[in-house]
Each structure stands twice: as C-alpha cells, then as structure tokens.
Write an enzyme that holds these catalytic residues in place. Structure first.
Site, PDB file in Angstrom:
ATOM      1  N   TYR A  28      39.527  27.323  55.300  1.00 29.17           N
ATOM      2  CA  TYR A  28      40.627  27.291  54.331  1.00 29.17           C
ATOM      3  C   TYR A  28      41.716  26.335  54.803  1.00 29.17           C
ATOM      4  O   TYR A  28      42.208  25.501  54.031  1.00 29.17           O
ATOM      5  CB  TYR A  28      41.187  28.712  54.133  1.00 29.17           C
ATOM      6  CG  TYR A  28      42.379  28.771  53.218  1.00 29.17           C
ATOM      7  CD1 TYR A  28      42.230  28.530  51.844  1.00 29.17           C
ATOM      8  CD2 TYR A  28      43.648  29.049  53.705  1.00 29.17           C
ATOM      9  CE1 TYR A  28      43.322  28.579  50.999  1.00 29.17           C
ATOM     10  CE2 TYR A  28      44.746  29.100  52.862  1.00 29.17           C
ATOM     11  CZ  TYR A  28      44.579  28.867  51.512  1.00 29.17           C
ATOM     12  OH  TYR A  28      45.666  28.901  50.674  1.00 29.17           O
ATOM     13  N   GLU A  50      48.435  34.474  45.204  1.00 23.32           N
ATOM     14  CA  GLU A  50      49.619  34.639  46.064  1.00 23.32           C
ATOM     15  C   GLU A  50      50.347  35.927  45.714  1.00 23.32           C
ATOM     16  O   GLU A  50      50.864  36.611  46.595  1.00 23.32           O
ATOM     17  CB  GLU A  50      50.552  33.429  45.956  1.00 23.32           C
ATOM     18  CG  GLU A  50      49.983  32.136  46.498  1.00 23.32           C
ATOM     19  CD  GLU A  50      49.702  32.133  47.995  1.00 23.32           C
ATOM     20  OE1 GLU A  50      50.172  33.037  48.717  1.00 23.32           O
ATOM     21  OE2 GLU A  50      49.000  31.208  48.449  1.00 23.32           O
ATOM     22  N   TRP A  58      46.640  37.243  54.183  1.00 25.02           N
ATOM     23  CA  TRP A  58      45.949  36.289  53.325  1.00 25.02           C
ATOM     24  C   TRP A  58      44.437  36.410  53.474  1.00 25.02           C
ATOM     25  O   TRP A  58      43.696  36.217  52.511  1.00 25.02           O
ATOM     26  CB  TRP A  58      46.425  34.859  53.614  1.00 25.02           C
ATOM     27  CG  TRP A  58      45.718  33.863  52.754  1.00 25.02           C
ATOM     28  CD1 TRP A  58      44.863  32.894  53.171  1.00 25.02           C
ATOM     29  CD2 TRP A  58      45.776  33.750  51.328  1.00 25.02           C
ATOM     30  NE1 TRP A  58      44.381  32.184  52.092  1.00 25.02           N
ATOM     31  CE2 TRP A  58      44.938  32.698  50.948  1.00 25.02           C
ATOM     32  CE3 TRP A  58      46.457  34.447  50.331  1.00 25.02           C
ATOM     33  CZ2 TRP A  58      44.750  32.313  49.620  1.00 25.02           C
ATOM     34  CZ3 TRP A  58      46.270  34.074  49.007  1.00 25.02           C
ATOM     35  CH2 TRP A  58      45.430  33.011  48.678  1.00 25.02           C
TER      36      TRP A  58
END
Length: 193
Positions: A28, A50, A58
């Site tokens: 990522y 988000e 995350w």
C-alpha cells in the site's frame, strides 16, 4: 523502538516506518499511498474508507477493502445512491466490512448527495483544497500533522455540501492517501519531491 525516521525494510530500502509492519502495508505504501487519485467514484471510495477507518487501524480497513468494494457496488456513486433500507440492513450483517451503523448510513447518505453533483465535481472540489505550495518534507513521523488548515477547510466545505463523517482528521487522511499532500518522509524511497 524507532524515533520515527525512515527505516530500512528487509530489502534494504528506506521507507516510512509505519509501512514496515506487514506486507500489506509495504505494498500500500509503495504503490498507492500519496499517489494522486482522480475520479469521482475513486475519491468517494477513499473518502468512505477513511471514514470507516476512524477509530480503527488502517490495516483493518486495508484487509477488508475487497469486502467493502463488493458490499458497496464498487463504490460507484450512482449505484450506492440507490441503496435502500434493505441494503443498509444487509450491510449491517456483512462480515466483510466494518458493521458500524453510523458509518454505513453516512456512506449511503454521502452517495445520495454526490449523485446530485455534476460528473467531475467531486474530483475538482477535493483537489481545489490541495495546498498551493507543498510543505517541507517531514523527516520523522512527528513532523506529520494530523490536521492542517487545508484539511479543516475541506472538512467544513464537505460538511456544508451535506457530506457526513468528514472531520478534519479524516479529510487530512484523505489528502495524504490521495496525493494532495506528500507526507512520505524525506528519506523514503517513495518520496516524490
């Protein structure tokens, strides 16, 4: 323990230290985070993810991203805007996503708002809040802010347009993820400038 400076990964390449805890994060970090994202649906997806990340790590979202995409019709605004109460109830039972009622309802409500916008309007709107001049490259993680005047302005503007779950911290995370700002550390291999 790190001081927040870039660290060498198993391949010997310096990266932001947060990127080294899992292979998912390395990919990522190296391939997506901080790279410019354009397109209304792509930005709606990032904005939604988000928002779902709020209060969570995350990696939790990243590992469920395909589940989110399946559950939310690939984050196609026009399709999600047509979701019904039955769809909401289905999402609340979907183990492939985060089953948070407020976040699910915000994602659906945001799609309904954005479906009324002209094509390209979300892209133009979000990118209009990018800083005019980039700030200095952060040297350590402690140099990276959680919010900025631009993210606060973006948050207020999105809320004024009727979007939900778009606080200044979420707005800044979106700006980082979508390349409006480059918060890769100065010594990071991915740093663009």
């Amino acid at each position: 323990m790190t001081d927040g400076a870039a660290l060498a990964g198993p391949d010997g390449v310096l990266r932001c230290p947060w990127a080294l805890s899992t292979e998912d994060y390395v990919a990522y970090h190296d391939e997506e985070w901080g790279r410019p994202v354009h397109g209304d649906d792509a930005l709606y997806e990032r904005l939604s993810l988000e928002a779902f990340q709020s209060g969570l790590s995350w990696i939790t979202i990243l590992r469920r991203r395909e589940g989110f995409r399946a559950a939310f019709a690939g984050f196609e605004i026009a399709k999600v805007a047509l979701f019904t109460d039955a769809d909401r109830d289905r999402l609340l039972l979907d183990e492939g996503i985060i089953r948070n009622r407020a976040k699910i309802e915000a994602t659906l409500a945001n799609a309904r708002v954005l479906a009324e916008w002209a094509p390209g309007e979300l892209d133009d709107f979000i990118w209009s809040h990018a800083p005019r001049t980039p700030g200095p490259a952060p040297k350590v993680l402690g140099d990276v802010p959680a919010i900025t005047p631009e993210s606060t302005a973006l948050s207020k503007a999105l809320k004024k347009k009727g979007l939900r779950f778009v606080g200044p911290t979420t707005a800044y995370a979106l700006m980082q993820a979508c390349g409006l700002v480059d918060d890769h550390l100065a010594a990071c291999v991915v740093r663009q400038s």
